[in-house]
Design an enzyme around this catalytic site. Structure first.
Site, mmCIF file in Angstrom:
data_model
loop_
_atom_site.group_PDB
_atom_site.id
_atom_site.type_symbol
_atom_site.label_atom_id
_atom_site.label_comp_id
_atom_site.label_asym_id
_atom_site.label_seq_id
_atom_site.Cartn_x
_atom_site.Cartn_y
_atom_site.Cartn_z
ATOM 1 N N GLU A 83 0.851 -1.195 0.000
ATOM 2 C CA GLU A 83 0.000 0.000 0.000
ATOM 3 C C GLU A 83 0.881 1.237 0.000
ATOM 4 O OE1 GLU A 83 -1.790 -0.935 4.085
ATOM 5 O OE2 GLU A 83 -1.982 1.220 3.952
ATOM 6 N N CYS A 115 -3.683 -3.004 4.002
ATOM 7 C CA CYS A 115 -2.869 -4.077 4.608
ATOM 8 C C CYS A 115 -3.368 -5.462 4.231
ATOM 9 C CB CYS A 115 -2.871 -3.937 6.122
ATOM 10 S SG CYS A 115 -2.385 -2.293 6.653
ATOM 11 N N THR A 156 3.005 4.510 15.289
ATOM 12 C CA THR A 156 2.638 3.214 14.693
ATOM 13 C C THR A 156 3.182 3.088 13.274
ATOM 14 O OG1 THR A 156 0.464 4.020 13.947
ATOM 15 C CG2 THR A 156 0.546 3.021 16.121
ATOM 16 N N SER A 205 -10.555 3.721 12.984
ATOM 17 C CA SER A 205 -9.900 2.570 12.339
ATOM 18 C C SER A 205 -9.930 1.349 13.247
ATOM 19 C CB SER A 205 -8.465 2.922 11.910
ATOM 20 O OG SER A 205 -7.602 3.026 13.012
ATOM 21 N N HIS A 237 -3.498 -9.235 11.802
ATOM 22 C CA HIS A 237 -2.820 -8.041 11.313
ATOM 23 C C HIS A 237 -2.515 -7.163 12.537
ATOM 24 C CE1 HIS A 237 -1.780 -4.358 9.452
ATOM 25 N NE2 HIS A 237 -2.877 -3.742 9.854
ATOM 26 N N LYS A 246 -6.814 -6.535 21.237
ATOM 27 C CA LYS A 246 -8.161 -5.942 21.139
ATOM 28 C C LYS A 246 -9.032 -6.800 20.218
ATOM 29 C CE LYS A 246 -6.954 -0.974 21.364
ATOM 30 N NZ LYS A 246 -7.660 -0.499 22.545
ATOM 31 N N SER A 312 -7.512 -1.547 5.810
ATOM 32 C CA SER A 312 -8.428 -0.410 5.972
ATOM 33 C C SER A 312 -9.170 -0.099 4.680
ATOM 34 C CB SER A 312 -7.646 0.830 6.398
ATOM 35 O OG SER A 312 -7.240 0.691 7.725
HETATM 36 N N1 CAA Z 1 0.596 3.763 30.203
HETATM 37 C C1 CAA Z 1 -0.086 2.704 29.672
HETATM 38 N N2 CAA Z 1 -1.058 2.826 28.754
HETATM 39 C C2 CAA Z 1 -1.369 4.060 28.337
HETATM 40 C C3 CAA Z 1 -0.732 5.217 28.834
HETATM 41 C C4 CAA Z 1 0.309 5.029 29.809
HETATM 42 N N3 CAA Z 1 0.987 6.067 30.333
HETATM 43 N N4 CAA Z 1 -1.247 6.296 28.223
HETATM 44 C C5 CAA Z 1 -2.196 5.853 27.368
HETATM 45 N N5 CAA Z 1 -2.273 4.498 27.440
HETATM 46 C C6 CAA Z 1 -3.122 3.607 26.642
HETATM 47 C C7 CAA Z 1 -4.528 4.115 26.413
HETATM 48 O O1 CAA Z 1 -5.367 3.828 27.518
HETATM 49 C C8 CAA Z 1 -4.914 3.352 25.170
HETATM 50 O O2 CAA Z 1 -5.225 2.023 25.515
HETATM 51 P P1 CAA Z 1 -6.637 1.376 25.041
HETATM 52 O O3 CAA Z 1 -6.670 1.509 23.549
HETATM 53 O O4 CAA Z 1 -6.522 -0.034 25.503
HETATM 54 O O5 CAA Z 1 -7.690 2.191 25.688
HETATM 55 C C9 CAA Z 1 -3.608 3.279 24.385
HETATM 56 O O6 CAA Z 1 -2.572 3.556 25.332
HETATM 57 C C10 CAA Z 1 -3.522 4.303 23.255
HETATM 58 O O7 CAA Z 1 -3.872 5.540 23.770
HETATM 59 P P2 CAA Z 1 -4.764 6.573 22.931
HETATM 60 O O8 CAA Z 1 -5.939 5.876 22.350
HETATM 61 O O9 CAA Z 1 -4.982 7.780 23.759
HETATM 62 O O10 CAA Z 1 -3.698 6.916 21.783
HETATM 63 P P3 CAA Z 1 -3.784 7.866 20.553
HETATM 64 O O11 CAA Z 1 -5.009 8.706 20.558
HETATM 65 O O12 CAA Z 1 -2.480 8.560 20.524
HETATM 66 O O13 CAA Z 1 -3.929 6.895 19.289
HETATM 67 C C11 CAA Z 1 -3.777 5.144 17.736
HETATM 68 C C12 CAA Z 1 -3.544 5.563 19.198
HETATM 69 C C13 CAA Z 1 -5.256 5.378 17.393
HETATM 70 C C14 CAA Z 1 -3.454 3.678 17.597
HETATM 71 C C15 CAA Z 1 -2.855 6.025 16.832
HETATM 72 O O14 CAA Z 1 -1.515 5.677 17.063
HETATM 73 C C16 CAA Z 1 -3.151 5.859 15.336
HETATM 74 O O15 CAA Z 1 -3.980 6.589 14.797
HETATM 75 N N6 CAA Z 1 -2.451 4.909 14.631
HETATM 76 C C17 CAA Z 1 -2.642 4.676 13.221
HETATM 77 C C18 CAA Z 1 -3.925 3.906 12.928
HETATM 78 C C19 CAA Z 1 -3.904 2.455 13.326
HETATM 79 O O16 CAA Z 1 -2.864 1.852 13.513
HETATM 80 N N7 CAA Z 1 -5.095 1.875 13.427
HETATM 81 C C20 CAA Z 1 -5.245 0.474 13.737
HETATM 82 C C21 CAA Z 1 -6.462 -0.149 13.121
HETATM 83 S S1 CAA Z 1 -6.470 0.137 11.344
HETATM 84 C C22 CAA Z 1 -5.436 -1.037 10.692
HETATM 85 O O17 CAA Z 1 -5.134 -1.993 11.332
HETATM 86 C C23 CAA Z 1 -4.897 -0.826 9.321
HETATM 87 C C24 CAA Z 1 -3.541 -0.243 9.420
HETATM 88 O O18 CAA Z 1 -2.551 -0.959 9.468
HETATM 89 C C25 CAA Z 1 -3.391 1.220 9.474
#
Ligand code: CAA
Length: 391
Positions: A83, A115, A156, A205, A237, A246, A312
């Site tokens: 991709e 992916c 990520t 996502s 994945h 999850k 996605s």
């Molecule tokens: N200690 C331990 N855990 C902590 C923490 C700390 N100090 N602070 C935060 N956390 C935890 C949160 O509770 C959360 O856990 P849960 O999801 O279990 O609730 C986790 O860390 C992440 O925290 P946030 O949700 O606040 O993080 P974020 O808003 O910065 O975003 C993300 C995380 C959405 C994954 C972001 O990195 C992102 O957008 N990534 C790209 C998209 C992605 O990877 N999506 C996955 C599904 S899509 C897919 O699979 C296709 C693909 O490859 C893209």
């Protein structure tokens, strides 16, 4: 009636980049508690491509050991899944075909659906081998994952390639029928043609991925698939390794199983070793999970493994594989661990500079600095053409 042979993954070889950025370094830069990365998303470090590495050099590096071991006579098809494509017209696989000296009597094509692409490639390959079991298909998944600096997606990123040799009587894993498939038109992650970095609605996502897990399982069951209890392990994945947990917890819940820590960990923890330190490798990620599982788990001979491939946009597929007796003699554990360990650690400034690099678009002669220690490099851009070199 003719006998249909077992068809599946005969060999698997992975490659990753020259450089690595630890999440501790990213956390120190942006003031995030490193626990969010190490525990919250389950990532320790991410692979970063050198200036002279791209999806082609990674793919050729992953596939070369397969050609060295098996030769190329029976390979008549190369499927390149990505991709992070480098050209709108020409398949990146054609460059790999050339770098590896594959026979001209072959077809080469590039596939895309985020992916999920490599899984489409695997299924197409199985169809071709079923039609002529003397043929083998080289399926390569190769991606460089790039999000905006200082965005939530930045943590990520990653990059890697996995090459799979698909054949009859496979030495590693037989891929079974049926598959459970699922498609939904969602804008959770996408990359318009004019952009280098992906756009993403991170939380959307995750929801879209979990919906796809349900959809796939429902279809898999309706198609007469196995019971959940049959599976010794689950290769998901893994955009970040916590996502596998999850997804698995969601599946356990959806199918009426206990979702406690022990249940969620069972069959998952050995799939995350590579993704945890490489980061998101998009199409390659689910097959890095397989490499990690085969190399780290106790004997899996004859056991069923579930695969959940999510791309996605979105398309997903759930299917089963059974592990071949003697598979351990065919693994590439030492080479894979070396590929991960040999990476040079970047400091934040060097990572940022690499991230901000972009190739000129004016057709000028542009030599690319020699950075990679790998067997293939992108040596220059000349007249809008990518010039690759084998060492
Ligand atoms: N200690 C331990 N855990 C902590 C923490 C700390 N100090 N602070 C935060 N956390 C935890 C949160 O509770 C959360 O856990 P849960 O999801 O279990 O609730 C986790 O860390 C992440 O925290 P946030 O949700 O606040 O993080 P974020 O808003 O910065 O975003 C993300 C995380 C959405 C994954 C972001 O990195 C992102 O957008 N990534 C790209 C998209 C992605 O990877 N999506 C996955 C599904 S899509 C897919 O699979 C296709 C693909 O490859 C893209």
């Amino acid at each position: 009636m003719s006998h249909t042979p077992a068809i599946g993954i005969h060999d698997l070889s992975l490659a990753t980049t020259e450089f690595v950025l630890p999440h501790a370094t990213l956390a120190a830069h942006n003031g995030t508690d490193v626990g969010k990365y190490h525990v919250g998303i389950g990532q320790r470090s991410m692979s970063v491509a050198a200036a002279d590495e791209d999806i082609v050099t990674l793919a050729a590096t992953a596939a070369a050991p397969i050609i060295a071991r098996h030769g190329s006579d029976r390979i008549r098809t190369v499927v390149f899944a990505t991709e992070s494509s480098i050209d709108q017209a020409k398949s990146a696989g054609v460059y790999v075909h050339s770098l590896l000296g594959l026979p001209s009597a072959s077809r080469v094509v590039e596939l895309k659906q985020a992916c999920y692409g490599a899984t489409a490639g695997l299924q197409f390959a199985i169809g071709l081998v079923r039609r002529d079991p003397t043929q083998r298909v080289l399926v390569i998944a190769s991606d460089v994952s790039k999000y905006e600096l200082d965005s939530p997606g930045e943590a990520t990123q990653g990059a890697a390639a996995v090459a799979l040799l698909v054949s009859a009587d496979p030495a590693l894993v037989t891929i079974e029928d049926p598959s459970g498939v699922f498609t939904a038109d969602v804008m959770d992650f996408w990359r318009p043609n004019y952009r280098d970095a992906a756009l993403v609605d991170g939380h959307e996502s995750i929801t879209a991925y979990l919906q796809a897990v349900e959809g796939c399982w429902k279809d898999y069951t309706e198609q007469g698939g196995r019971e959940l209890e049959d599976f010794a392990a689950f290769c998901y994945h893994q955009p970040f390794t916590k996502m596998a947990y999850k997804a698995h917890r969601h599946l356990l819940n959806y199918t009426g199983h206990a979702t406690d820590e022990d249940q969620a960990r069972k069959g998952l923890e050995q799939t995350t070793a590579y993704n945890n330190v490489i980061g998101n490798s998009y199409t390659a990620s689910v097959y890095l999970a397989l490499a990690s599982l085969l190399e780290n788990a106790d004997d899996l001979t004859g056991r069923a493994i579930a695969f959940l491939s999510y791309g996605s946009g979105s398309v997903a597929e759930l299917f089963a594989g059974t592990v071949t007796p003697g598979y351990r003699d065919h693994l590439r554990t030492d080479a894979h661990q070396h590929a991960v360990k040999r990476r040079t650690e970047l400091d934040y400034a060097a990572y940022r500079e690499l991230h901000q690099r972009s190739l000129p678009t004016d057709g000028s002669d542009h030599p690319i600095p020699e950075q990679t220690g790998g067997p293939f490099r992108l040596a220059a851009l000349r007249g809008h053409k990518r010039i690759y070199e084998a060492r």
